[in-house]
Design a protein around this motif. Structure first.
Motif, PDB file in Angstrom:
ATOM      1  N   ILE A 156       0.839  -1.209   0.000  1.00  9.60           N
ATOM      2  CA  ILE A 156       0.000   0.000   0.000  1.00  9.60           C
ATOM      3  C   ILE A 156       0.875   1.262   0.000  1.00  9.60           C
ATOM      4  O   ILE A 156       0.637   2.215  -0.745  1.00  9.60           O
ATOM      5  CB  ILE A 156      -0.945   0.022   1.240  1.00  9.60           C
ATOM      6  N   GLU A 157       1.925   1.223   0.845  1.00  9.15           N
ATOM      7  CA  GLU A 157       2.827   2.389   0.929  1.00  9.15           C
ATOM      8  C   GLU A 157       3.550   2.630  -0.400  1.00  9.15           C
ATOM      9  O   GLU A 157       3.698   3.770  -0.842  1.00  9.15           O
ATOM     10  CB  GLU A 157       3.853   2.187   2.052  1.00  9.15           C
ATOM     11  N   ALA A 158       3.956   1.519  -1.038  1.00 10.68           N
ATOM     12  CA  ALA A 158       4.670   1.646  -2.318  1.00 10.68           C
ATOM     13  C   ALA A 158       3.753   2.252  -3.377  1.00 10.68           C
ATOM     14  O   ALA A 158       4.159   3.108  -4.160  1.00 10.68           O
ATOM     15  CB  ALA A 158       5.177   0.279  -2.770  1.00 10.68           C
ATOM     16  N   VAL A 159       2.494   1.802  -3.391  1.00 10.50           N
ATOM     17  CA  VAL A 159       1.532   2.345  -4.357  1.00 10.50           C
ATOM     18  C   VAL A 159       1.301   3.832  -4.093  1.00 10.50           C
ATOM     19  O   VAL A 159       1.303   4.656  -5.026  1.00 10.50           O
ATOM     20  CB  VAL A 159       0.196   1.561  -4.306  1.00 10.50           C
ATOM     21  N   ALA A 160       1.146   4.173  -2.798  1.00 13.67           N
ATOM     22  CA  ALA A 160       0.904   5.576  -2.432  1.00 13.67           C
ATOM     23  C   ALA A 160       2.093   6.453  -2.829  1.00 13.67           C
ATOM     24  O   ALA A 160       1.920   7.566  -3.354  1.00 13.67           O
ATOM     25  CB  ALA A 160       0.635   5.682  -0.924  1.00 13.67           C
ATOM     26  N   ALA A 161       3.312   5.940  -2.584  1.00  8.62           N
ATOM     27  CA  ALA A 161       4.522   6.714  -2.878  1.00  8.62           C
ATOM     28  C   ALA A 161       4.706   6.931  -4.379  1.00  8.62           C
ATOM     29  O   ALA A 161       5.309   7.915  -4.810  1.00  8.62           O
ATOM     30  CB  ALA A 161       5.748   5.994  -2.303  1.00  8.62           C
TER      31      ALA A 161
END
Lengths: 217, 217
Positions: free
Chosen positions: B210-215
């Protein structure tokens, strides 16, 4: 008393798979035609989770889901084998049966849905047809030289898909795009007429349905 | 040379079903972790139709689709039986396995989709949970007194669904609504830890995702 009963519908491809298996095995059965617009208490009680045909009743026990029933029939009754003997060949048969069954929702949507959802479903159907066209480039059955489990499950693409195309006026399959698939389909219908309802009667059934829906609006 | 290879992913519930079956049978195998963002030529060549894990490679032959592979393993290797002996019990096991597998798309949509599509998927998941809650009112396994095929396939609802709920912040299962299901689920996770990845590691994996997608936005 007949020990085997089948709750079904004459125009249901799922029901026809089960009848096909029973006929291959030479099993005597009582067919109970269900009115799918007004399901019987027996159907609802026999398949409480899905409330759908087909249901096989054997010695008072209920078996649901067409592919599950076909495997049950193969394992329970003597006669010609429906699934191959070899575990790897069985796996290939189950792989194709699942492949075909998983594509049925897309086939339905490609016919009955409209707009973007229909286009997306059509793409999935074209992908399926490409796979099948490639598969039937140099073979006649899904596994080896014998008709079997996956071929029975393939009634969906071999007959019903074309019936829906014609009755509902949607074009998906053309012999220019999918020549091997079309050749396989023609041969399938010719060879297996006794296990399939008449194409004309199916089309007429769905056309009557379309007219009834139109008249009720 | 190891005769059995498994192409899979540690966080794939489909892969874990196959590993579970191999462990039950005591089969030695080489596990090849696939990077699903960058699939290997071996995976694409072994599963040309779906290009997905898991793929079992046994004596150079490729078998695809987790439930098909589990049945293949059961039929090929000695050891404890995964499917029951009796054809009716086998049908019940296959019925539940198919039921669970057919609900997976709704589970995914109930977590990842938004708006109307998400609400529709949630309704389907609630219906499934109601069925399972009723099923586990007075039993522990899907068929009789033994852990088996359907229970392995149930890893989707027993672990992954809850992991997705937590990682993506969607609430579907509550013990008020589905007490029997929750009791079964807790027992399942405790009893079968050696066949499942760690819940915390799975959640952490998806949170990182999720964090990678958001970043990247």
């Amino acid at each position: 008393m007949v020990g085997v009963k089948l709750l079904g519908s004459w125009y249901s491809l799922f029901t026809k798979r089960v009848e096909w298996a029973l006929k291959i095995k030479g099993v005597k059965y009582e067919f109970i035609e269900e009115d799918l617009q007004n399901k019987s208490p027996l159907l609802i009680q026999s398949n409480p989770i899905h409330k759908k045909v087909p249901v096989l009743i054997h010695n008072g026990k209920h078996i649901c889901e067409s592919m599950v029933i076909v495997e049950y029939i193969d394992e329970t009754f003597e006669g010609l084998s429906i699934l191959p003997e070899d575990p790897y060949d069985r796996a290939i048969a189950r792989f194709w049966a699942k492949f075909l069954d998983d594509k049925w929702p897309a086939m339905i949507k490609s016919i009955f849905f409209k707009g973007e959802e229909q286009e997306k479903a059509k793409e999935e159907v074209y992908e399926m047809l490409k796979v099948l066209d490639n598969e039937f480039k140099d073979k006649k059955f899904f596994v080896g030289d014998n008709f079997g489990f996956a071929d029975i499950v393939a009634n969906a693409v071999a007959l019903w898909l074309g019936v829906f195309e014609e009755a509902f006026g949607v074009v998906l399959v053309t012999s220019e795009k999918f020549p091997n698939f079309c050749a396989w389909r023609d041969e399938y219908y010719t060879q297996n007429k006794k296990y399939l309802p008449s194409r004309d009667e199916l089309i007429s059934h769905y056309q009557t349905y379309i007219e009834a829906v139109a008249a009720s609006k």
